[in-house]
Design an enzyme around this catalytic site. Sequence first.
Site, short mmCIF file in Angstrom:
data_model
loop_
_atom_site.label_atom_id
_atom_site.label_comp_id
_atom_site.label_asym_id
_atom_site.label_seq_id
_atom_site.Cartn_x
_atom_site.Cartn_y
_atom_site.Cartn_z
N ASP A 45 0.83 -1.21 0.00
CA ASP A 45 0.00 0.00 0.00
C ASP A 45 0.86 1.26 0.00
O ASP A 45 2.07 1.22 0.27
CB ASP A 45 -0.93 -0.01 1.22
N ASP B 249 -10.52 1.79 -3.60
CA ASP B 249 -10.98 1.43 -2.27
C ASP B 249 -12.50 1.31 -2.20
O ASP B 249 -13.05 0.87 -1.19
CB ASP B 249 -10.52 2.48 -1.24
#
Length: 694
Positions: free
Chosen positions: A441, A498
């Site tokens: 990430d 997301d």
Amino acid sequence: MTQTWRLDDTRQTLVLGARGDRLAEVVYWGPRLPEDEDCATIVRGGDIDVTGGMLDVNPELSISPEATRTFPGQPGMVIRGEDGMPILPKFRFARAEETPNGLSLHYVDTSNGLRYAATFELDPQTHIIASRSVLEADRSLHLHWLAAPVMPAPQMSDEMIDFSGRWCGEFQMNRTAWSAGIRYRENRTGRTGHEHFPGLLVPCRGATNTQGQVYGFHYGWSGGHRMIAEELPDGRRQVQFGHASRMESKPRTRFASSTLYSVFSSDGINGCAVSFQRHLRDRIITWPDASRPRPVHYNSWEAVYFNHKIDELKDLAAHAALLGAERFVLDDGWFGMRDNDESSLADWVVDPRKYPDGLDPLIEHVHGLDMTFGIWFEPEMVNPDSELHRAHPDWALGGEDQILGRQQKALDMSNEAVRDYLFDRISHVLENHAIDYIKWDHNRVLPQPDAAQTMGSYALIDRLREAFPNVEIESCASGGGRIDFGILSRTHRVWLSDSNDAVERLRMQHNAAIFLPLVVTGSHVGPRVCHTSGRTINIRFRAWVAAQRHMGFEMDPRELTEDETAVLSRVTAWWRENRKWMGRADILRLDSPDDAVIAEQQLAEDDSRFVVFAGKADTSSQIAPRPLRLTRLDPAAMYRIDLVNRDDINHLSRGDTLLKTDAKTVSGSYLMNHGLILPWSFPETMWVIEGTKL
């Protein structure tokens, strides 16, 4: 003297030419020319007339336009000496190196001690032209701008299409009319960015998804880019891509652009999309095991967030396995004192409070369910509240008073000591646990753009890949903030967004498929009530949207009703049965006659079968569905077509249409020229139609 060079494949021809020893320019790029075409005539044929108010000769739109040629537009490079004085290059031809599918042109500027090279490689199978620029100097220089080799844009084009977005809203298409001047986009966030995906389409007049001429571009760099699409005063048009300007913070003697991937299509946007999809899948990604089917994911994030309890995680894994999951990914919260996003980034040690016996009991449980195990890292970041930051505050990038993002700073990845520390910590976790997957990430933009940061991140990933060649890596950056061919030459999957909202995902996946194939595009079935949009979406729509790409789940499966469990299990089983051929299929965007319907056709590599996904994102403006035309079929062949999810037809669909009762056989010509009439449906419905060539 006229110099010419030519590259061909079955689809297109690229001709470069030069007068005398000056920089070459692309004088033709489009449908393939005859073998006996006189390229010197092509060079002359590109000359435009002059009249009052113009120079006596039009400066060439070269692969790196020079200000010293009185070029009226943006130059291909901007450089300064260490004393800050501008340097205006004036390159002259040195040599050309030719291969069957490649060309490298070399130029020198003896007065300034400069050398410039431009390379072009044309892939005859994918039709992608990969080009790159390199600048070398006898003394250190400051680089402000270096474009990859400059390509022309067609004048029979009314608009350009580029891509913007935001968190939970990636891959939005922008259409901008051509006009005198420039369309200038620059991403200075230090990563690829949700906001400015480095891609461009230039459709010629009348082009659609399925027909017409389109030129496509993608710049494969993860550190922020600059795009210039410029119409000169004389009407010519140029496209430039490169790193964001002034990204090189230190003077050097060598600079290089990243690769610009370009393609010409004569069958609409889909021609560009198929080339990008195939080139990424077959030329750029290096798979640990290309023959291994893509496993159904389960990701723990939206089920537990930071609240890790080993018994609960084991229960989630068991439920996910029953649904068909084959990989369990433990997301953020397993390390340091990580109970929220305010602490512990960079302290990559297993939290003994949550895992008193370490990670092995959970990993062994997951393996016992016939699932592999993956884990989350965010290596390039650090919380001020962390052991590492307290020991090495100087390792953070940017000033002490910088604005934090998600309560964190970025580590200085150009610092070798930082990379060594991260390699040691990550290696320790991978060496001591049976882990075959990393979700990598990157949850904040950088405090300052710097190419060295990106190169440092690349170096760390490359080192880890070499040490752990069987570990796959997913690129995630608050979702889709770092998606490009540069990062994907080092990773194997992207987390597109997301947002697990299936309505938003439907649109994003449709647009992202212009560049990304199924096998790299993660798509998960989220919770019944979406955590990022608040929308409540039925399981049928959520499941089929996820089944369009690399399928997974990211929710608490214990919330599912008996009916929802049955639906999700059935769709997952369908995906597992079809994933092998779908993983090699071309994703083709269909021209929908209904703006509410977003439709695609996934066509098998051998053309033997296809599946159509037709998702209804909104209420239709007309009362009855209009025919949906398919594409790229054999017009003379017969196809057996069947509606996979016939059970989803609702009570307001009352007619006796072709697909509603059983499978039918029709010709490819019919499917492409008339099309399929789908059953009437509510918004948030997906129809899935299988086709088999007889």
